[in-house]
Design a protein around this motif. Structure first.
Motif: not given
Lengths: 406, 489
Positions: A2-3, A119, A156, A160, A163-164, A184, A188, A191, A195
């Motif tokens: 991942f990235r 998370e 991004l 992420e 979101a966590k 993209n 993201h 998502w 959350r």
């Protein structure tokens, strides 16, 4: 994968090698054309060929050297970071359970460890981790990054992390990103939004009204699956948002995704909204509404007639859902209807009809037994027999006899 | 006469040079497109969302279809690997295609299978099914024992028995990465137009496999297997990733491909009279959707990884390549209407011509080159220096392409990261041109002329199995460690 760190450098390097090699090939082709036309002599062509060959050899050597060095460096860096994260997870977990204080000025690895703890933990410890994220200024920094004009990768990664962390204060920014040009980023953001909304504790606490969230989500150009996922991620807080999406102006895609999400979350209170959609002109919405009823186990009043009508629909998926919904109708009536559906041209409808008969209790069982032996349609007989065998209600002592019957 | 001969020789040389430039530029362009696909993919994937997919009810259930002929050496490990996948809902349908070895018996013993009377929907015609077996211990495992009808027939039988909206065709000698299904199926969820998804296939020879899982990826010991590691990296990271970027993917490997079940049924399932059934199905799906003007997408995704055992001896490898070449020809010939047909867009104007003139025709050109160059040198129509330099350039281009593919794979997939392995792969890229490439080219050349005589013929594939020594050793070690730990306590 991942990235990964160093990804841009390697991609740029590989890209430059491709471009240079293509240019070399174009040049060589041009020299061949010149030779073919008699514009240059053999010596000239040979010189070009040697030059391109030497150039390629240099490219390969340099490329290999740089890539192997880069890979080694990236590997070392990642290993060190992983070790540091492991250390910080241990340290922070201990603090969470004992002193309940976060060490000041967490380094990068510490921040990642904190996000990871937020998370994976639940309840009081998770809330404490969130407080630490805020105290450390990490929440502000993440929001700044998703708001900034920095590269897509930075955004991004920040999304992420949001979101966590499930940061409620990031919701307005996330809603803004649902209009982003990049698909993209929109995905993201959806998502992360799901959350973050799931973590809001009371309706009065929403930083943006649910109706506004519905409006923006409805207008965002999201794929159906992503919208559905975003709504499911909202969990118990999804009800008001979904209610807002079920309006008359919503597109078929939005309606279908919202109804599906409501069904997956078993939001029975939305029955008043979704029940009406059973007679929506679009068959996909009709089917989704019936599937919702099947998931929550309740049929709206007067739905029987609609179902009866849909049983004759040319659309297989609509017939399947309607047949399944008959399990919620009066068993006597349903059993009569199912005897017809069990001879449907579609295997899936027949199977659904047999399974529905099974759910009808003694009446259904009797009908199943009867159909297995005496139904005029051989496919109907086969389907009933299979279900009886699957459930162990019939023994296939003599398989040959069984197959012949089938 | 001499002058004419000279002119002909010159014409051939210029043709070869033009062909070389065109092929290499196409490969460079494909490599660049593949690079873009990988870059986009690495940006789009989110570990958190994959976790959410696993934990919540948002997924599409999958039927994994495993056609098995004589696979007693690998089948148990493969099925174990499939059953242990990280996915909320799936079934494994093993179709024993009339094996002559102990494939079915091995499965019965390993999974305690029992016979189950079953009525199924014969959506696709297949050879007769002898019996259906189910495992009480693994409710999502179904074994279909049928008369031999070939791989395509077995896959069709698997489709008949499958219950779920997505079907995943895998080889019985393959292992899937734990997250392969999650990552591949996500694409179907994100975009309803996605009809098929192909993943990356990677040779697992030499690696340590424990209970159906690749414990440690290692380079194989033999050169034949190492050459194939390079070939797979090139084919997937430069070839398929590139074609996928322009929506013109013509091959989804039979070793790992996910399809919407309804789409496969719509086109009549796999074609049984070809040995290239995987490519043929994909091309037929393309035609089906294009001719009906239905919007669709077929994608290659680099991350879902399938591990496969590649041939370890030249004989098996030659048979495999012979079959691939024949399969390619059968598909291209069946769908020849697509060649330069603008009705099929990029497929008709780019992908299909590429497969005709590069993939299918290149062995002919290459072999002719090997035969003609010495001849030209003897007759003096070609300069020796020029020939050597040109050969050197061709080798260097091949090496460069291999290295770029390996670099992409190493960066994205974190494989073969040790310096020693990288240096071996570097050497492999050179050594490939000393004998190996010529043998494979010769086999493909021969296959080009055997398409009619050997129609539908598979040939026997010899399997070694997944390193039984390394399979047992770590387990024993684990048990020993556990015992020691207990004793120390």
């Amino acid at each position: 994968m991942f990235r990964r760190y160093g990804e841009h450098l390697i991609l740029s390097l590989t890209f430059s090698v491709f471009v240079l090699e293509c240019l070399a090939l174009v040049y060589l082709t041009w020299r061949f054309v010149q030779r073919f036309s008699g514009w240059i002599g053999f010596e000239g062509l040979m010189r070009s060929l040697i030059a391109v060959t030497v150039l390629t050899a240099i490219f390969i050597s340099l490329f290999m050297l740089v890539i192997i060095t880069l890979h080694a460096l990236i590997r070392i860096r990642e290993a060190v970071l992983q070790r540091q994260i492991g250390f910080w997870i241990q340290q922070l977990s201990r603090n969470l359970l004992t002193s309940r204080r976060c060490p000041p000025n967490l380094p990068f690895a510490g921040q990642l460890a904190l996000l990871s703890l937020r998370e994976s933990l639940a309840g009081e410890e998770s809330e404490l981790a969130l407080n630490w994220i805020r105290e450390q200024g990490l929440s502000r920094s993440l929001i700044r990054r998703i708001r900034s004009n920095s590269s897509q990768t930075v955004k991004l990664n920040a999304l992420e992390h949001v979101a966590k962390a499930r940061l409620s204060e990031a919701i307005p920014e996330l809603l803004g990103l649902l209009q982003d040009r990049s698909a993209n980023i929109r995905i993201h953001a959806a998502w992360a939004l799901g959350r973050c909304i799931a973590d809001l504790d009371s309706k009065s606490n929403w930083p943006v009204p649910a109706s506004e969230v519905s409006k923006i989500l409805g207008e965002a150009d999201l794929p159906a699956g992503i919208l559905e996922e975003c709504l499911v991620l909202m969990q118990s807080n999804a009800e008001d948002v979904i209610a807002g999406l079920l309006g008359p102006h919503s597109s078929i895609l939005v309606l279908r995704s919202s109804i599906n999400a409501a069904g997956l979350l078993s939001l029975i209170d939305l029955m008043a909204h979704i029940g009406k959609l059973m007679i929506h002109p679009e068959p996909e919405v009709q089917s989704a509404s019936i599937r919702f009823c099947n998931r929550v186990g309740v049929l709206p009043r007067g739905a029987e007639k609609v179902l009866e009508q849909y049983l004759k629909s040319p659309l297989e998926y609509l017939r399947i859902q309607s047949v399944r919904a008959l399990a919620m109708v009066d068993p006597q009536k349903a059993s009569g209807l199912l005897q017809e559906s069990i001879a449907d041209s579609s295997w899936w409808v027949r199977r659904a009809a047999a399974e529905c008969l099974e759910q009808l209790g003694p009446v259904g069982y009797k009908t199943l037994q009867y159909c297995a032996h005496f139904h005029p349609d051989s496919f109907a007989r086969q389907t009933c027999l299979q279900l009886l065998l699957d459930r162990g209600w019939m023994k296939a002592d003599d398989p040959r006899h069984f197959w012949e019957t089938a | 006469m001499n002058d004419l001969w000279h002119q002909l020789a010159l014409f051939f040389q210029y043709f070869v040079i033009a062909y070389f430039a065109l092929v290499n530029m196409t490969h460079a362009w494909l490599g660049y497109m593949g690079l873009r696909t990988l870059a986009r993919y690495t940006r789009s994937i989110s570990e958190t969302s994959l976790k959410d997919l696993l934990e919540r009810d948002i997924y599409k259930p999958i039927s994994i279809l495993v056609p098995a002929y004589n696979e007693e050496a690998t089948i148990v490990n493969s099925v174990q690997s499939f059953l242990g996948l990280h996915y909320p809902e799936f079934e494994v349908v093993v179709v024993a295609d009339g094996p002559t070895d102990r494939t079915v018996q091995t499965l019965i013993e390993a999974f305690g299978l029992v016979e189950e009377p079953r009525i199924w929907r014969q959506a696709l015609p297949t050879q007769a099914v002898r019996r259906v077996l189910r495992s009480p211990a693994f409710p999502n495992l179904l074994v279909v024992d049928k008369e031999n009808g070939g791989k395509a027939d077995a896959l069709n039988a698997g489709i008949n028995f499958s219950r779920f909206p997505l079907v995943c065709a895998v080889d019985a000698d393959s292992l899937l990465d734990a997250q392969a299904l999650l990552r591949a199926s996500r694409l179907f969820l994100e975009d309803e137009q996605v009809m098929a998804v192909g993943g990356t296939i990677r040779p697992l020879n030499g690696s340590e496999v424990v209970r159906g899982w690749v414990r440690q990826l290692k380079l194989p010991k033999s050169w034949i297997e190492r050459f194939q590691v390079l070939e797979y990296a090139r084919a997937f990271f430069s070839g398929r990733a590139g074609w996928s970027a322009i929506d013109a993917l013509l091959i989804i490997s039979g070793a790992f491909g996910l399809f919407r079940r309804t789409s496969v049924l719509e086109v009549g399932g796999y074609k049984t009279d070809t040995v290239g059934e995987d490519m043929e199905l994909v091309v037929r799906l393309h035609r089906h959707f294009r001719e009906r003007k239905i919007p669709y997408r077929m994608l290659f995704t680099p991350d879902p990884i399938c591990w496969t055992e590649v041939p370890s001896d030249m004989r098996t490898l030659r048979r495999q390549r012979n079959r691939w070449q024949r399969g390619l020809w059968e598909t291209l010939w069946t769908h020849r209407i697509m060649l330069f047909n603008p009705r099929y867009g990029k497929l008709g104007m780019l992908a299909v011509p590429y497969y005709w003139f590069v993939e299918w025709f290149s062995p002919v050109i290459e072999l002719l080159g090997y035969v003609m160059i010495p001849f030209f040198l003897i007759t003096g129509t070609l300069s020796q220096d020029f020939a050597l330099m040109f050969l050197g350039l061709a080798v260097l281009y091949g090496v460069l392409l291999s290295q770029i593919s390996i670099a992409m794979e190493t960066q994205m997939m974190q494989s073969y990261t040790r310096l020693r392995e990288r240096l071996i792969l570097f050497a492999t890229a050179f050594l490939e041109f000393v004998g190996y490439r010529q043998i494979i080219t010769f086999e493909r050349f021969v296959a080009t002329f055997q398409v009619w005589r050997k129609r539908g013929e598979w040939g026997t594939m010899t399997r070694k199995g997944f390193k039984p020594a390394t399979l047992e050793a770590p387990i024993e070690q684990e048990e020993k460690d556990a015992k020691q730990l207990q004793e120390s306590k």
